[in-house]
Design a protein around this motif. Sequence first.
Motif, mmCIF file in Angstrom:
data_model
loop_
_atom_site.group_PDB
_atom_site.id
_atom_site.type_symbol
_atom_site.label_atom_id
_atom_site.label_comp_id
_atom_site.label_asym_id
_atom_site.label_seq_id
_atom_site.Cartn_x
_atom_site.Cartn_y
_atom_site.Cartn_z
ATOM 1 N N PHE A 1 -91.244 10.319 87.813
ATOM 2 C CA PHE A 1 -90.315 9.242 87.482
ATOM 3 C C PHE A 1 -90.456 8.883 86.002
ATOM 4 N N ARG A 2 -89.350 8.477 85.417
ATOM 5 C CA ARG A 2 -89.373 7.993 84.038
ATOM 6 C C ARG A 2 -89.162 6.487 84.071
ATOM 7 N N ALA A 3 -90.057 5.740 83.498
ATOM 8 C CA ALA A 3 -89.958 4.282 83.468
ATOM 9 C C ALA A 3 -89.882 3.814 82.022
ATOM 10 N N GLU A 4 -88.981 2.895 81.732
ATOM 11 C CA GLU A 4 -88.880 2.285 80.417
ATOM 12 C C GLU A 4 -89.419 0.867 80.513
ATOM 13 N N ILE A 5 -90.458 0.584 79.741
ATOM 14 C CA ILE A 5 -91.138 -0.711 79.804
ATOM 15 C C ILE A 5 -91.052 -1.375 78.441
ATOM 16 N N SER A 6 -90.656 -2.621 78.417
ATOM 17 C CA SER A 6 -90.586 -3.342 77.141
ATOM 18 C C SER A 6 -91.615 -4.464 77.128
ATOM 19 N N LEU B 1 -101.353 0.108 69.943
ATOM 20 C CA LEU B 1 -101.735 1.243 70.766
ATOM 21 C C LEU B 1 -102.300 0.782 72.108
ATOM 22 N N ASN B 2 -103.004 -0.338 72.094
ATOM 23 C CA ASN B 2 -103.549 -0.904 73.332
ATOM 24 C C ASN B 2 -102.432 -1.333 74.273
ATOM 25 N N VAL B 3 -101.411 -1.997 73.725
ATOM 26 C CA VAL B 3 -100.279 -2.442 74.547
ATOM 27 C C VAL B 3 -99.532 -1.236 75.109
ATOM 28 N N ALA B 4 -99.327 -0.233 74.266
ATOM 29 C CA ALA B 4 -98.524 0.914 74.677
ATOM 30 C C ALA B 4 -99.235 1.811 75.679
ATOM 31 N N PHE B 5 -100.574 1.978 75.522
ATOM 32 C CA PHE B 5 -101.253 2.971 76.358
ATOM 33 C C PHE B 5 -102.732 2.663 76.485
ATOM 34 N N GLY B 6 -103.054 1.411 76.766
ATOM 35 C CA GLY B 6 -104.440 0.980 76.869
ATOM 36 C C GLY B 6 -105.076 1.379 78.179
ATOM 37 N N ASN B 7 -105.221 0.442 79.097
ATOM 38 C CA ASN B 7 -105.868 0.740 80.372
ATOM 39 C C ASN B 7 -105.117 1.783 81.190
ATOM 40 N N PRO C 1 -104.627 9.065 85.924
ATOM 41 C CA PRO C 1 -103.983 10.380 85.797
ATOM 42 C C PRO C 1 -102.503 10.275 86.141
ATOM 43 N N GLY C 2 -101.755 11.241 85.669
ATOM 44 C CA GLY C 2 -100.350 11.303 86.030
ATOM 45 C C GLY C 2 -99.451 10.383 85.234
ATOM 46 N N ILE C 3 -99.949 9.820 84.124
ATOM 47 C CA ILE C 3 -99.144 8.930 83.284
ATOM 48 C C ILE C 3 -99.034 9.543 81.893
ATOM 49 N N VAL C 4 -97.817 9.633 81.367
ATOM 50 C CA VAL C 4 -97.590 10.177 80.031
ATOM 51 C C VAL C 4 -96.819 9.162 79.198
ATOM 52 N N LEU C 5 -97.329 8.874 78.022
ATOM 53 C CA LEU C 5 -96.572 8.079 77.055
ATOM 54 C C LEU C 5 -95.661 9.062 76.321
ATOM 55 N N SER C 6 -94.411 9.128 76.744
ATOM 56 C CA SER C 6 -93.509 10.161 76.240
ATOM 57 C C SER C 6 -92.680 9.708 75.054
ATOM 58 N N GLU C 7 -92.577 8.404 74.871
ATOM 59 C CA GLU C 7 -91.768 7.896 73.762
ATOM 60 C C GLU C 7 -92.237 6.492 73.407
ATOM 61 N N LEU C 8 -92.147 6.159 72.144
ATOM 62 C CA LEU C 8 -92.550 4.841 71.663
ATOM 63 C C LEU C 8 -91.443 4.336 70.754
ATOM 64 N N SER D 1 -102.999 18.090 79.126
ATOM 65 C CA SER D 1 -102.384 18.104 80.453
ATOM 66 C C SER D 1 -100.926 17.703 80.358
ATOM 67 N N ALA D 2 -100.052 18.497 80.957
ATOM 68 C CA ALA D 2 -98.622 18.196 80.908
ATOM 69 C C ALA D 2 -98.291 16.907 81.654
ATOM 70 N N GLY D 3 -99.155 16.496 82.590
ATOM 71 C CA GLY D 3 -98.849 15.333 83.409
ATOM 72 C C GLY D 3 -99.597 14.078 83.034
ATOM 73 N N SER D 4 -100.400 14.109 81.982
ATOM 74 C CA SER D 4 -101.170 12.937 81.557
ATOM 75 C C SER D 4 -101.285 12.936 80.039
ATOM 76 N N GLY D 5 -101.451 11.733 79.477
ATOM 77 C CA GLY D 5 -101.719 11.642 78.045
ATOM 78 C C GLY D 5 -100.547 11.130 77.237
ATOM 79 N N ILE D 6 -100.416 11.648 76.031
ATOM 80 C CA ILE D 6 -99.386 11.201 75.097
ATOM 81 C C ILE D 6 -98.599 12.416 74.635
ATOM 82 N N ALA D 7 -97.307 12.283 74.528
ATOM 83 C CA ALA D 7 -96.461 13.390 74.091
ATOM 84 C C ALA D 7 -96.895 13.873 72.708
ATOM 85 N N HIS D 8 -96.807 15.171 72.490
ATOM 86 C CA HIS D 8 -97.190 15.765 71.204
ATOM 87 C C HIS D 8 -96.497 15.071 70.041
#
Length: 313
Positions: free
Chosen positions: A4-9, A23-29, A34-41, A204-211
Amino acid sequence: ATAFRAEISFAVETTAYELTQLLNVAFGNISLRPGIVLSELRLPPDLLSAFPGPRFGRSGLRERAGEWSRPLVCAALKPMGLTPAELADQAYRLALGGIDLVKDDHGLTDQPFCRFEERLERCASAIERANRETGRSSLYVPNVTASAEKMIDRARSAMSRGAGALLVAPSLGGIDSVRALACHGEIALPVLAHPAFSGSFVASAGSGIAHSVIFGQIMRLAGADATIFPNYGGRFSFSREECVSIAERCAEEAGTLKPIFPVPGGGMSRERATEMRRTYGKEFIALIGGGLHEPGKDLTESARSFVGLLDSP
């Protein structure tokens, strides 16, 4: 598996207008799951304006290197184990061959066999000597990655001894270390960001931050003037699409942030030069290391040949 793609503001104020908190707000805890990717900021103008970003950017780095017509070329001093005098000789020969930026290998810090201060003095002097002979403006780029207080001290020393830019590994020294160098009042040198220790963000394609986000957007926001990443087709697993996405983030519209250089490298060879030029155009820095050190071939001639391959589309 279903994705799923979720947009969070978030309210801009939650970032405190600080890079670390952004960076903490965008991708802290959430980065611990696993299974979470920060794909766009996506950053609104008022938040972007809180970050001065790169001090030099592409045009400033080109001006320091004195080269406008082709991609810049960077070479790494290696292998580890050489003395400062041996590395300085290597730096001299690379600069004679037309290499624009001669950087420390990221593994060179302040080892007993190759102390930082001696390496800095010898390599900066060697490149200055080559520049006098060629009339060019090659730059020495020492690695200042260290603890926070040592990093600033080494950067000051680099500034005073004639270095042309600084190399720092943000995932080792902290991403905010890039901002600290880029904004420091006494240290007016371009910053090259090295990807060492950042693999877990993208492995990992399914976790982390987009290149494109970690190597492109965040490094530019922090203030890097150039961002190093593994080129596709080398010894790492980055795809062509991922590499191109990083390059695009280096130059996309982002408030007043200057465009920066993408620096593809990692297992590169002279045979890849033409393909790299086709893929990235003119506005990139080609990074080559061991590919210039071919048995039986003169290092200066190998460097000159590689630069020549990038000199035409």
